[in-house]
Design a protein around this motif. Structure first.
Motif, PDB file in Angstrom:
ATOM      1  N   GLY A   1      -4.347   7.299   8.140  1.00 46.40           N
ATOM      2  CA  GLY A   1      -3.139   6.573   7.748  1.00 46.40           C
ATOM      3  C   GLY A   1      -2.096   6.396   8.824  1.00 46.40           C
ATOM      4  O   GLY A   1      -0.900   6.426   8.528  1.00 46.40           O
TER       5      GLY A   1
ATOM      6  N   TRP B   1       0.223   5.278  -0.576  1.00 47.15           N
ATOM      7  CA  TRP B   1      -0.471   5.549   0.678  1.00 47.15           C
ATOM      8  C   TRP B   1       0.382   5.076   1.852  1.00 47.15           C
ATOM      9  O   TRP B   1       0.059   4.090   2.509  1.00 47.15           O
ATOM     10  CB  TRP B   1      -1.832   4.859   0.694  1.00 47.15           C
TER      11      TRP B   1
ATOM     12  N   VAL C   1       0.839  -1.202   0.000  1.00 43.63           N
ATOM     13  CA  VAL C   1       0.000   0.000   0.000  1.00 43.63           C
ATOM     14  C   VAL C   1       0.874   1.252   0.000  1.00 43.63           C
ATOM     15  O   VAL C   1       0.572   2.238  -0.690  1.00 43.63           O
ATOM     16  CB  VAL C   1      -0.953  -0.020   1.220  1.00 43.63           C
TER      17      VAL C   1
ATOM     18  N   HIS D   1      -8.165   1.670   1.446  1.00 47.61           N
ATOM     19  CA  HIS D   1      -7.584   2.275   0.249  1.00 47.61           C
ATOM     20  C   HIS D   1      -7.975   1.533  -1.032  1.00 47.61           C
ATOM     21  O   HIS D   1      -8.098   2.155  -2.086  1.00 47.61           O
ATOM     22  CB  HIS D   1      -6.065   2.350   0.385  1.00 47.61           C
TER      23      HIS D   1
END
Length: 249
Positions: free
Chosen positions: A179, A155, A150, A235
């Motif tokens: 996050g 991200w 990811v 995500h």
């Protein structure tokens, strides 16, 4: 067909087999992840026949050298040789096998529209190699891969400094949509309050600190795994179906 015409439509590449499914009576569609051509969907003709030499080569999780010819919608596998038989090794251990399925599904989702998938290819190659060596808990390898994949897609989480203001940790709250960890001043409603050991493990998995990750307790691993799963699916905006089949210690 003239040789120049065939050569212009043919290419050779290392590839990881992500997934396969049947096509007709004897063929199979294979989904490949390559370092230079991104995700490739190709037909492997006749591989389901017992006489086929490609049948055992183009199995999920195998690292192969593939010769392909381009097509309008699907490419065609003309030759393939095994570089590393990860599929055979992982099939011998159920926990590693289910972890590999989750990794492959994640890699497929993250590279659907990405021609430049070299970083994801290297990450998956390294994760399969680590699973095959059997030196670490498959669950730890899986969660580390998911966080890094990811992050590679753009991200990147943070489990040390506050994701809103950058204040150095340690912090006691995690907010999945933001996050990572958040400080007391930035903490929004709905943030999680995991154990400090779980946050420390998440940071170790993201940074590749295997000594710190291996020393973690089972409770921290379970809690960290739930956070990783939530972050991934937030995500991707979809469920990674194979995660529910992963067998954890």
């Amino acid at each position: 067909m003239p040789r120049s015409s065939f050569a212009s439509k043919s290419y050779r590449t290392p590839a990881i087999v992500l997934r396969t499914h049947k096509l007709g009576e004897a063929d199979r569609i294979v989904v490949l992840l390559t370092p230079s051509h991104g995700q490739v969907r190709a037909v492997a003709k006749g591989v389901r026949r017992t006489s086929s030499r490609l049948g055992a080569t183009l199995e999920p999780f195998m690292l192969v050298d593939a010769q392909l010819s381009t097509g309008r919608s699907l490419h065609v596998v003309t030759q393939a040789q095994i570089r590393a038989p990860y599929g055979q090794r992982l099939a011998a251990d159920y926990r590693s096998y289910t972890a590999a399925h989750a990794m492959a599904e994640t890699a497929e989702r993250l590279t659907e529209d990405d021609v430049d998938a070299a970083a994801q290819y290297r990450l998956l190659h390294g994760a399969f190699a680590a699973l095959a060596r059997g030196e670490q808990d498959p669950s730890l390898i899986l969660d580390s891969f998911l966080l890094r994949s990811v992050a590679t897609a753009g991200w990147t989480p943070s489990f040390s400094g506050c994701v809103r203001c950058g204040a150095p940790g340690p912090h006691v709250a995690v907010n999945v949509p933001l996050g990572g960890v958040v400080c007391a001043a930035c903490r929004p409603a709905g943030s999680l309050s995991p154990a400090p050991e779980s946050i420390d493990l998440l940071d170790a998995l993201l940074t590749g600190d295997w000594a710190r990750a291996a020393s973690s307790e089972a409770a921290a691993r379970r809690e960290a795994a739930n956070i990783v799963s939530g972050y991934l699916q937030w995500h991707l905006e979809r469920v990674v179906k194979s995660l529910k089949h992963v067998e954890r210690a």
